[in-house]
Every structure is written in structure tokens, then in C-alpha cells.
Design an enzyme around this catalytic site. Structure first.
Site, PDB file in Angstrom:
ATOM      1  N   LYS A 288      26.518 -13.878 -22.600  1.00  0.00           N
ATOM      2  CA  LYS A 288      26.477 -14.265 -21.196  1.00  0.00           C
ATOM      3  C   LYS A 288      25.587 -13.284 -20.451  1.00  0.00           C
ATOM      4  O   LYS A 288      25.748 -12.062 -20.551  1.00  0.00           O
ATOM      5  CB  LYS A 288      27.889 -14.267 -20.603  1.00  0.00           C
ATOM      6  N   GLU A 376      45.735 -24.669 -16.686  1.00  0.00           N
ATOM      7  CA  GLU A 376      46.517 -24.696 -15.456  1.00  0.00           C
ATOM      8  C   GLU A 376      47.903 -25.308 -15.644  1.00  0.00           C
ATOM      9  O   GLU A 376      48.887 -24.814 -15.082  1.00  0.00           O
ATOM     10  CB  GLU A 376      45.754 -25.458 -14.365  1.00  0.00           C
ATOM     11  N   ARG A 404      45.154 -30.342 -11.780  1.00  0.00           N
ATOM     12  CA  ARG A 404      45.330 -30.561 -13.206  1.00  0.00           C
ATOM     13  C   ARG A 404      46.770 -30.294 -13.647  1.00  0.00           C
ATOM     14  O   ARG A 404      47.129 -30.583 -14.789  1.00  0.00           O
ATOM     15  CB  ARG A 404      44.365 -29.656 -13.971  1.00  0.00           C
TER      16      ARG A 404
END
Length: 631
Positions: A288, A376, A404
């Protein structure tokens, strides 16, 4: 004549132009594309490190596959800036995330190269599998479908549901696992550790691929035989290597890991896998922030760094001296303060410890903070399990992501009225992240659910008091919603005192019209009343549920005109609750409800722009107050 500062990138308008290059030219193109992203995002802030990490993968995918006929499904979309630049949006990319400009995340509403809605993690495999099945049934049997998913998103339950279905449904799906050991904060959990240590021999994979091609050409490798051979092969390999491959255990062929920054190697592997039958997964290791040293060293900070000097790497942060803190920071400091007093308190976050400032508690009390990864629904049910047996969880989820976990909130918290404090950060309009990230629906969605207390603080003091109140015995499931950004108070530390549940406040006396608000939008309403020149009363309702009936009775008796203001959808929220209460109790005032518009999604822009468009900034509220007073 081409006056573009980039020789190769300047020739590319669409992927068809990219495919005219030789493989040997691709490393230079990747260098130019990476530099273009650096130049653009340094001046016009957005998601940064993720897009740098997949430059080579992005180029390789559009080089090997015939997009947009072939489908590339991006997970989340943080990493898609290179994709946008290569698919006809380079000249407009300077408008990225600005009102009316390039949208913050890929969407088919903007480009045919954007194959599905992006913004929330873990949906790519399920969506891509659906496209692969549709291709077979709609006369596009030659269409290739690729899902690109990160190791952080792979921890989401929906990703596993997609994998499970892909293993049993006829398809030729290719799943590309972009494994950088990061989500936004460093990735956590068993899946990430598994991926970190997973290794497969490249020579072995190459030989097995050639053998499968030969067997298929000879007619020996039917679908049933293929699955049987894979199972036998997996059993033998697991016995020899003492390592079980979870993907091949689900009959999904696994290839990798490979270096995701060797573009020529990625092209070679993609070409090998392109026409292979059956579901398969290509595992790529990436970094990243690749190619920009500050981002490589601090990927979390550089996920969305704001403006910066591309030459020095210095972040050009605004001067916040004397400014109020962010609501999330008040939450983080207050949570630690409460946790020191109450040993039952624990913190839960689905992969956002820095984003929600739970890292403040984690640094001092690491054994009492749980980062569960991008999951979640699990975060809510996990909190419920701890609450059932004596702990007091504070579960912090961004409002739009909490959608969600709607069933989990109802089934696993509300039915038993379990003592979980559900803190919904980023509630209301979040600004440049746009449609997928606005916390628009939480109040309307949660208000009908039995057993919930729902509150929103107008300022930092109120947030601290509500957090204190929520963890007191007997409070049950307690929802606190607050927005992205800062409030109004610089002296935000106040005594931790209880608030009477279900009570609001009269903040300003008036006689012509009553303005009822919930949450920090009340500060805009206060300014609006001053602008309007109308003798208006202001009430901070504070609680959506239970709503303050005594206060509403006062309003109903005294006022024939009411304006409600909320930073959420009008349908089902505060305005609806006020209308219902008035009608149920025999009052029939004229009510104007201000909030996010009915039956449409709000696009991206600065918070100030969006509040004005939706009619909930001070100027727009003032106009409504004047209008209702004259009616």
C-alpha cells in the site's frame, strides 16, 4: 503533436489504447500512471495509498482483458483512481470528489467501465459471480469476469458467502486477491494471518495448469472429473506440505502468491488464467502506497492524507489552533475516561480504530479494545454476546456501514435489550465521499425498532453526557449518532453527568414559530433564527426515541407553526415522529420538515454545499422560517 508531460500515458484515452502498447512498455506506463496519481491527489485530496498499491494490477487487467465487454468488479473502490484515469476520465480527474465532478467511487452511473456500485467492502465476489452467471445465460459466454478484493475486505462475511456460492455454482470467475496486509488500519484477524503465511510453488502451479490444459483438450477433464481431481490433488498436496489451502478446500483453484508490482509477470499470469474453466483465485502481494516512500512507511496516515507537497512528502494540514475538536476525538477521549472508571467497558470497532478514534483507548487499554476487521454484523453480535454476560461494549460503526448490521441490531441486541452502546460516527452528510458514505438512513431505519434508545448530541458536552448516561445500569441498547468533523466548543471537557432519557431542551424562547432539531444541525438552526428576523423558539429534541412528549405538548399548545430540521432523510425521521405525535395527541399545527430529500440519493460535494442544496444550512433554514411565518 502530443504536449502531454507523460509520453505513454498521454496516448491513452481508453483501455483499447493501452492494449496497443508492448509488454515491455508497461513498466514505464506504470511509472507515469503512479506519478500522475501523486500529482493529482497532492493538490485535490482523496484516497491515495490504496491506488498506488494497485497500479501494476490495474494496468495488467485492462491490458489482458477486453474491458468494458469483460467485467472488472472493484471492491470498495479506494484503489480505483488508476482505473478511472485509464478509462476516459483523466482530463476530468482534477474534479474528483468535487461537486459535479468525477464521483469518489466507481459507479455504473458514471462509466460503462465501472461495473458495479463501490463504497462498502466485501461485495465484489458476490456481484462478480452474479455477472458470471448472467453472462452464461444472456448470450455472452465468452465474457470474462474478474473480482478484485483486498485482504481486509476478505474478512467480511459477504466475501465468504460469495466464495461458498462460487464453489458450487458453474462459473469461470477469476478472483484477484490484492494482499497488502492493510485495510485502512493494519488488517487484523485469522484470514489476514493466513494470507500472510500462505505460499504455493509457482513451478508446481505452472505444471498443473499445463496438465489441466492437456487433459481438457483430450476430453478427459469433464466438470465432475475436474472437481474430483482438484479434491484429490488438494488432499495429496496438504499431506505433503502440512498446509491446507482454504480456497482449494472450497474447490476454487488457487494461484500464487505472486509479486503484484511486477507488471509483466502479472500480465503473464493473467493470460494463463484468462480462459481457464471454473472459479480460480490469483493471490498477489502488494505494498500500500507503493512508489511513494512516505506512504509506504505510514500507509494508514496516507490512506487519505489531504493535500501534500509531492516533492517533500510534507502534508499541508490546516491550522486547527483554537478550533473545536472533531466529534470522533471527543468520543475517543471520553471513552477512555469512562473505561478508567468502569471496568466493564470494552470497545469494538470493525477495522476503524483510527477513523473513529478508538485507538486512543487501545493505546492505554489494548486488552479492552477489539478490532474485528471489516465485519459490521459480527461487530454488533459480538458486542451483544459480551453484553449478555456482563460487559458494557461501546461498538463504534460509521452510520452508512451500520446499514450492513441492521438485522444484527434488531435480532441480537434489541430483542433482549442488551446493554450495548452503538455509536454511529459519520452520521448525516459526510461530504466528498458521497452517496455510499452519507449516514442518511440510521434514524429512519432504527426508530421503529422496539427496545432502542436513539439520541444525537448537539455539541461536544452533550456527546460526553450521553456517553456517560448510556453506560449506566438499566439503559439497554443505546444508539448515539454524531457527524463527521468538528462541533462548536473548544472547552469540550465537561463533568460527566447523566441526562434524563427521553428529554429535550428549550434553547430559545419565541412566539411565532417553533424550530425543532436533533443533533449538531441545531447550531445551524440557531444561526438561521438570527438571520430570519423572526421571533422563533428553538428546541433541541436530543432524543429521537423515546421522544419528549412533555416538550412536544408544550409546542403543540403554544405554536401553530413548526419547522423540524434533521441531518437525515425526512421520511421516517424526526419530522415524521413529530407529525405522528401531534396527530396522536390531537394537535394539528402546520409542520415543515427539513432534511435530506425524499426518494433520492445525495451526491458528493463539500458539506457546506450539500447542506445548502438540501436546505438545511442556516440560510436555507432562515428562508423556510420566514416563509412559514408569512403563510
Amino acid at each position: 503533436m502530443n504536449h502531454d508531460k507523460f509520453d505513454l500515458l498521454g496516448r491513452i484515452e481508453y483501455p483499447a489504447d493501452l492494449r496497443k502498447l508492448s509488454v515491455e512498455q508497461l513498466p514505464e506506463l506504470c511509472r507515469e500512471l503512479r506519478q500522475d496519481i501523486i500529482d493529482e491527489v497532492s493538490a485535490n485530496p482523496g484516497h491515495f495509498a490504496s491506488s498506488l498499491g494497485v497500479v501494476e494490477l490495474t494496468v495488467a487487467l485492462h491490458y489482458v482483458f477486453d474491458t468494458p465487454e469483460d467485467r472488472i468488479v472493484w471492491d470498495v473502490g479506494h484503489q480505483a483512481y488508476g482505473h478511472k484515469i485509464l478509462t476516459g476520465r483523466r482530463r476530468q480527474f482534477c474534479t474528483n470528489r468535487k461537486m459535479g465532478g468525477v464521483r469518489p467511487f466507481p459507479t455504473p452511473l458514471e462509466s460503462e467501465y465501472d461495473t458495479f456500485t463501490c463504497g462498502h467492502a466485501s461485495n465484489s465476489i458476490s456481484a462478480a459471480l452474479g455477472m458470471a452467471v448472467a453472462a452464461r445465460r444472456t448470450g455472452h459466454a465468452g465474457r470474462h469476469v474478474v473480482a478484485v478484493i483486498g485482504d481486509g475486505a476478505m474478512s467480511g462475511g459477504l466475501a465468504f458467502e460469495g466464495l461458498n456460492n462460487a464453489s458450487s455454482t458453474p462459473n469461470d470467475l477469476l478472483i484477484v486477491l490484492n494482499d497488502n496486509d492493510m485495510s485502512i488500519d493494519r488488517a487484523v484477524g485469522g484470514m489476514e494471518q493466513y494470507l500472510l503465511h500462505l505460499d504455493t510453488n509457482e513451478t508446481y502451479n505452472r505444471l498443473r495448469f499445463k496438465a489441466s490444459q492437456w487433459l481438457h483438450a483430450k476430453g478427459y477433464l469433464t466438470e465432475n472429473r475436474r472437481k474430483g481431481i482438484i479434491r484429490l490433488n488438494n488432499a495429496i498436496k496438504s499431506a505433503l506440505s502440512h498446509q491446507q489451502n482454504i480456497f482449494e478446500g472450497m474447490n476454487i483453484r488457487y494461484f500464487g502468491p505472486f509479486d503484484g508490482h511486477d507488471v509483466r509477470e502479472v500480465v503473464r499470469v493473467l493470460r494463463q488464467l484468462k480462459d481457464m474453466k471454473g472459479p480460480k483465485l490469483l493471490h498477489l502481494h502488494t505494498v500500500k502506497g507503493k512508489g511513494y516512500e512516505p506512504a509506504e512507511k505510514a500507509a494508514t496516515v496516507w490512506h487519505a492524507p489531504g493535500k501534500f507537497d509531492p516533492e517533500t512528502g510534507e502534508r499541508l494540514l490546516p491550522d486547527t489552533t483554537g478550533q473545536p475538536p472533531k466529534f470522533q476525538d471527543v468520543f475517543g477521549h471520553t471513552l477512555l475516561e469512562l473505561a478508567r472508571q468502569n471496568p466493564r467497558i470494552v470497545g469494538v470497532t470493525p477495522a476503524m480504530p483510527t477513523g473513529c478514534s478508538m485507538n486512543i483507548m487501545s493505546k492505554e487499554l489494548p486488552d479492552r479494545v477489539f478490532d474485528v476487521g471489516i465485519a459490521e454484523g459480527h461487530a454488533v453480535t459480538f458486542s451483544g454476546g459480551m453484553a449478555k454476560d456482563g460487559l458494557q461494549p461501546f461498538c463504534n460503526i460509521y452510520s452508512s456501514f451500520a446499514q450492513r448490521a441492521y438485522d444484527n441490531i434488531i435480532h441480537d441486541l434489541a430483542i433482549l435489550s442488551l446493554p450495548v452502546v452503538l455509536c454511529l460516527d459519520r452520521a448525516g452528510l459526510v461530504g466528498e465521499d458521497g452517496t455510499t458514505h452519507h449516514g442518511a438512513f440510521d434514524m429512519a431505519a432504527l426508530r421503529p425498532v422496539a427496545g432502542l434508545t436513539i439520541a444525537s448530541p448537539m455539541d461536544e458536552h452533550e456527546l460526553r453526557r450521553l456517553m456517560y448516561t448510556a453506560q449506566l445500569p438499566g439503559m439497554g441498547t443505546f444508539v448515539i449518532r454524531y457527524p463527521r468533523g468538528s462541533g462548536t466548543l473548544t472547552d469540550w471537557r465537561c463533568p460527566l453527568e447523566a441526562v434524563a432519557v427521553g428529554t429535550g431542551r428549550r434553547l430559545r424562547e419565541g412566539h411565532e414559530v417553533a424550530v425543532l432539531t436533533i443533533g449538531p444541525i441545531g447550531a445551524e438552526a440557531a444561526r438561521a433564527i438570527e438571520l430570519s428576523g423572526v421571533d422563533a423558539a428553538l428546541y433541541d429534541m436530543r432524543f429521537l426515541k423515546p421522544i419528549d412528549g412533555q416538550l412536544l405538548d408544550e409546542v403543540g399548545r403554544r405554536f401553530g407553526r413548526i419547522v423540524t430540521v434533521e441531518d437525515g432523510v425526512r421520511n421516517g425521521g424526526l419530522g415524521t415522529a413529530v407529525l405522528e405525535w401531534m396527530d396522536d395527541h390531537g394537535y394539528h399545527p402546520q409542520v415543515v420538515r427539513l432534511g435530506l430529500p425524499d426518494d433520492q440519493f445525495v451526491e458528493h460535494g463539500s458539506p457546506a454545499q450539500l447542506h445548502h442544496i438540501c436546505g438545511i444550512d442556516a440560510e436555507a433554514i432562515a428562508q423556510t422560517i420566514r416563509k412559514i411565518t408569512r403563510s
